[in-house]
Design a protein around this motif. Structure first.
Motif, PDB file in Angstrom:
ATOM      1  N   LEU A 138       0.835  -1.207   0.000  1.00  0.00           N
ATOM      2  CA  LEU A 138       0.000   0.000   0.000  1.00  0.00           C
ATOM      3  C   LEU A 138       0.868   1.255   0.000  1.00  0.00           C
ATOM      4  O   LEU A 138       0.552   2.242  -0.667  1.00  0.00           O
ATOM      5  CB  LEU A 138      -0.943  -0.017   1.206  1.00  0.00           C
ATOM      6  CG  LEU A 138      -2.081  -1.040   1.128  1.00  0.00           C
ATOM      7  CD1 LEU A 138      -2.801  -1.145   2.461  1.00  0.00           C
ATOM      8  CD2 LEU A 138      -3.058  -0.692   0.011  1.00  0.00           C
ATOM      9  N   ALA A 139       1.987   1.214   0.735  1.00  0.00           N
ATOM     10  CA  ALA A 139       2.905   2.356   0.723  1.00  0.00           C
ATOM     11  C   ALA A 139       3.530   2.529  -0.658  1.00  0.00           C
ATOM     12  O   ALA A 139       3.689   3.656  -1.148  1.00  0.00           O
ATOM     13  CB  ALA A 139       3.985   2.173   1.783  1.00  0.00           C
ATOM     14  N   ALA A 140       3.891   1.425  -1.311  1.00  0.00           N
ATOM     15  CA  ALA A 140       4.484   1.501  -2.653  1.00  0.00           C
ATOM     16  C   ALA A 140       3.486   2.034  -3.676  1.00  0.00           C
ATOM     17  O   ALA A 140       3.877   2.552  -4.724  1.00  0.00           O
ATOM     18  CB  ALA A 140       4.983   0.120  -3.080  1.00  0.00           C
ATOM     19  N   ILE A 141       2.202   1.901  -3.371  1.00  0.00           N
ATOM     20  CA  ILE A 141       1.150   2.427  -4.250  1.00  0.00           C
ATOM     21  C   ILE A 141       0.876   3.895  -3.961  1.00  0.00           C
ATOM     22  O   ILE A 141       0.756   4.726  -4.874  1.00  0.00           O
ATOM     23  CB  ILE A 141      -0.138   1.599  -4.076  1.00  0.00           C
ATOM     24  CG1 ILE A 141       0.036   0.204  -4.694  1.00  0.00           C
ATOM     25  CG2 ILE A 141      -1.347   2.303  -4.696  1.00  0.00           C
ATOM     26  CD1 ILE A 141      -1.044  -0.785  -4.307  1.00  0.00           C
ATOM     27  N   GLU A 142       0.788   4.234  -2.692  1.00  0.00           N
ATOM     28  CA  GLU A 142       0.281   5.554  -2.307  1.00  0.00           C
ATOM     29  C   GLU A 142       1.377   6.574  -2.010  1.00  0.00           C
ATOM     30  O   GLU A 142       1.067   7.758  -1.843  1.00  0.00           O
ATOM     31  CB  GLU A 142      -0.662   5.397  -1.106  1.00  0.00           C
ATOM     32  CG  GLU A 142      -1.871   4.528  -1.470  1.00  0.00           C
ATOM     33  CD  GLU A 142      -2.914   4.422  -0.384  1.00  0.00           C
ATOM     34  OE1 GLU A 142      -2.716   4.985   0.710  1.00  0.00           O
ATOM     35  OE2 GLU A 142      -3.949   3.769  -0.626  1.00  0.00           O
ATOM     36  N   CYS A 143       2.634   6.133  -1.970  1.00  0.00           N
ATOM     37  CA  CYS A 143       3.752   7.058  -1.690  1.00  0.00           C
ATOM     38  C   CYS A 143       4.839   6.881  -2.748  1.00  0.00           C
ATOM     39  O   CYS A 143       5.823   6.167  -2.509  1.00  0.00           O
ATOM     40  CB  CYS A 143       4.348   6.803  -0.307  1.00  0.00           C
ATOM     41  SG  CYS A 143       3.227   7.044   1.061  1.00  0.00           S
ATOM     42  N   PRO A 144       4.698   7.460  -3.917  1.00  0.00           N
ATOM     43  CA  PRO A 144       5.748   7.350  -4.931  1.00  0.00           C
ATOM     44  C   PRO A 144       7.071   7.864  -4.389  1.00  0.00           C
ATOM     45  O   PRO A 144       7.112   8.838  -3.638  1.00  0.00           O
ATOM     46  CB  PRO A 144       5.229   8.237  -6.064  1.00  0.00           C
ATOM     47  CG  PRO A 144       3.750   8.299  -5.860  1.00  0.00           C
ATOM     48  CD  PRO A 144       3.543   8.250  -4.376  1.00  0.00           C
TER      49      PRO A 144
END
Length: 271
Positions: free
Chosen positions: A130-136
């Motif tokens: 989810l972090a890799a999706i929402e925090c480029p």
């Protein structure tokens, strides 16, 4: 914003340990941090723990082992854990504790801001993806025995259904909550290369999670590797942990393009 930082007794020579209190959405939450000796700056690994509450707690020995490879390791406990404010929602609002940690690492003088990677174990796989999706801006992500589809978890883990219904809801009545916590359905939005490590005999998080994630990433032409470890369970034995931790950091070294001095440090540990 870091509110408080306390140095702890080390558990491994050459690695300093800290407890960090920081701000996440107005809450004071806590993390463990392991820092290699030296002035830095270092590449960083944002470590997403598994489990919930007392199960799957961050182990100081494990993050110290990882820091010995020349990485600063920052491991949020998530809100509601270790005396922190708020409530752990198993992939809900506490995902912002990971995002806030990333923001801290990007401005830390100890960290190379363009070499921050994610590591997610078990439930932490969901958090890391989810972090890799929402925090480029992450350089890479390692998903080790990671959950990527909460619908599948509900189906497979009968022993977890009561907790999931209480914390997340029922997967039919609360379908959106499960979708929001199932990054496999958003694989096209993953912003960095992904390494997937999973045991073929994992009875806690089946290898189906790893295969589905790899297939979803491939469908969107996202760079990734899938390492299925024959015979390994959810918790690898000590020899498997050592072997695949070394291989993991070699993979990170290749994807992160570390400077010469940092690469030398990792090579020494590899040997």
């Amino acid at each position: 914003m870091i509110v408080e930082q306390e140095e702890l007794e080390p558990v491994l020579p050459g690695v300093r340990l800290y407890t960090v209190t920081y701000d996440s959405q107005g809450l004071h939450v806590k993390a463990a941090m392991a820092v290699p000796d030296g002035a830095g700056p270092f590449p960083a690994l944002l470590y997403c723990r598994g489990g919930m509450r007392e199960i799957g707690k961050v182990r100081m020995e494990r993050i110290s082992q990882m820091a010995a490879f020349g990485y600063l390791v920052f491991a949020p406990h998530y809100r509601g854990n270790e005396g922190a404010e708020g409530r752990d929602e198993f992939g809900g609002a506490e995902r912002h504790d990971v995002y806030a940690a990333f923001a801290l690492l990007k401005v830390s003088p100890w960290v190379l801001a363009d070499q921050i990677s994610l590591y997610g174990f078990s439930r932490g796989g969901m958090m890391a993806l989810l972090a890799a999706i929402e925090c480029p801006g992450f350089h890479s992500a390692v998903i080790w025995a990671g959950v990527c589809d909460l619908f599948l978890t509900y189906q497979e883990r009968v022993d977890m259904r009561r907790m999931l219904r209480r914390v997340v809801g029922h997967p039919v009545k609360n379908r959106q909550a499960y979708l929001e916590r199932s990054p496999v359905y958003r694989a096209g939005e993953v912003s960095c290369p992904v390494l997937i490590i999973h045991g073929t005999e994992d009875e806690n998080v089946s290898k189906t999670h790893a295969v589905k994630l790899a297939e979803a990433l491939a469908a969107h032409n996202k760079p990734h590797e899938l390492w299925l470890v024959e015979g390994a369970a959810h918790l690898f034995d000590s020899a498997q942990i050592r072997e695949y931790t070394v291989k993991m950091f070699a993979w990170l070294r290749r994807t992160n393009s570390l400077s010469g001095a940092q690469a030398d440090r990792v090579d020494r540990v590899d040997r």
